[in-house]
Design an enzyme around this catalytic site. Structure first.
Site, PDB file in Angstrom:
ATOM      1  N   SER A   1       1.207   3.896  -3.014  1.00 25.97           N
ATOM      2  CA  SER A   1       0.821   5.309  -2.817  1.00 25.97           C
ATOM      3  C   SER A   1       1.961   6.221  -3.261  1.00 25.97           C
ATOM      4  CB  SER A   1       0.440   5.579  -1.356  1.00 25.97           C
ATOM      5  OG  SER A   1       1.572   5.547  -0.493  1.00 25.97           O
TER       6      SER A   1
ATOM      7  N   ALA B   1       0.846  -1.198   0.000  1.00 25.33           N
ATOM      8  CA  ALA B   1       0.000   0.000   0.000  1.00 25.33           C
ATOM      9  C   ALA B   1       0.880   1.245   0.000  1.00 25.33           C
ATOM     10  CB  ALA B   1      -0.910  -0.004   1.229  1.00 25.33           C
ATOM     11  N   TYR B   2       1.850   1.274   0.896  1.00 24.19           N
ATOM     12  CA  TYR B   2       2.756   2.429   0.988  1.00 24.19           C
ATOM     13  C   TYR B   2       3.506   2.627  -0.338  1.00 24.19           C
ATOM     14  CZ  TYR B   2       6.408   5.504   2.890  1.00 24.19           C
ATOM     15  OH  TYR B   2       7.266   6.549   3.122  1.00 24.19           O
ATOM     16  N   SER B   3       4.080   1.533  -0.848  1.00 31.40           N
ATOM     17  CA  SER B   3       4.857   1.635  -2.095  1.00 31.40           C
ATOM     18  C   SER B   3       3.979   2.111  -3.245  1.00 31.40           C
ATOM     19  CB  SER B   3       5.476   0.280  -2.455  1.00 31.40           C
ATOM     20  OG  SER B   3       6.260  -0.208  -1.392  1.00 31.40           O
TER      21      SER B   3
END
Ligand SMILES: NC(=O)c1ccc[n+]([C@@H]2O[C@H](COP(=O)([O-])OP(=O)(O)OC[C@H]3O[C@@H](n4cnc5c(N)ncnc54)[C@H](O)[C@@H]3O)[C@@H](O)[C@H]2O)c1
Length: 248
Positions: free
Chosen positions: A158, A154-156
């Site tokens: 985003s 999710a972080y990557s």
């Protein structure tokens, strides 16, 4: 340390109560800039404001994932001031977990803050920059947006989205003297690391050829130049600051 000339400039720095955003705020103020810090955490905002203790600093409690709040705050600021610089630093990592075990609400929250938040802030601020025919926008992405980190899909994603947004918006504004750039830091020792498991942080560090964390002031220097008038040609670009980790 080099001096940057940000005299007579006004900056909004999101996520400015802690970490990168706080350090950037301090250096901007030293460089002559008026700074408006935005953060969701009022306690940390108050702490930052006491620590900086400057009449060049003001702040608002703003949740960047709430477009109405963002727009109303920008419109109020614009009644009394031009907005020359926007640094989008607010962000979260979310939990570390494999994609197939990632909770949908965690995924959505990360996207809402890290990617949609930057969309909302740019959407609200850019019309004022266009009117002024001047602006510098710096989006804090991450090396994970280029390389991808396991257990941080999710972080990557985003941060990859932030890179795409930056490249598109930079091109849209290239003739308006508004530079839009992203930076892609490797891990730095700020509070955001507490959101991830120790093993995950260790794995991130092991990938950095320089063999250490990024120092916050090292990122600040890059952001200062990108935010200054001296950056008159670079836009829609991604500036690597990953200690040699990224190969592009
Ligand atoms: N520290 C690192 O290792 C690292 C590496 C690469 C990229 N980044 C990115 O740099 C940026 C800053 O991270 P940091 O290390 O300074 O973290 P940090 O946790 O120290 O600071 C982030 C700030 O954002 C604020 N924030 C969180 N959600 C918000 C919201 N919805 N609205 C407004 N403010 C909100 C937090 O309250 C906090 O003050 C983030 O976008 C992060 O993803 C950090």
């Amino acid at each position: 340390m080099n001096n940057f000339d940000l005299k007579n400039k006004f900056a909004i720095i999101t996520g400015g109560a802690q970490g990168f955003g706080l350090d950037i705020s301090k250096r901007f103020i030293k460089s002559g800039c008026k700074v408006r810090i935005w953060d969701i955490d009022e306690t940390e905002l108050l702490k930052a404001s006491k620590e900086i203790n400057s009449d060049k600093l003001s702040y608002d409690v703003v949740d960047v994932s709430n477009f109405t709040q963002v727009k109303n705050t920008v419109d109020k600021i614009a009644e009394n001031s031009k907005i020359d610089i926007l640094v989008n630093s607010a962000g979260i990592t979310g939990p570390t977990s494999e994609l197939w075990n990632y909770k949908i609400e965690d995924w959505s929250k990360i996207m809402e803050i890290n990617l949609n938040g930057i969309f909302y802030c740019c959407k609200a601020v850019v019309p004022y920059m266009i009117k002024n025919n001047y602006g510098r926008i710096v989006n804090i992405a991450s090396v994970s947006g280029k390389d991808g980190n396991a257990n941080a899909s999710a972080y990557s994603s985003s941060k990859a989205g932030v890179i795409g947004l930056t490249k598109s918006l930079g091109k849209e504004l290239a003739l308006n003297n508004i530079a839009v750039n992203a930076v892609t830091p490797a891990g730095a020792n700020t509070r955001i690391l507490n959101q991830m498991s120790k093993e995950h942080v260790q794995r991130m560090l092991s990938k950095v050829p320089k063999g250490r964390f990024l120092e916050v002031h090292e990122l600040t220097s890059m952001v200062c130049w990108l935010s200054s008038e001296e950056n008159s040609f670079s836009t829609a670009a991604v500036f690597d600051i990953s200690g040699g980790r990224s190969t592009y």
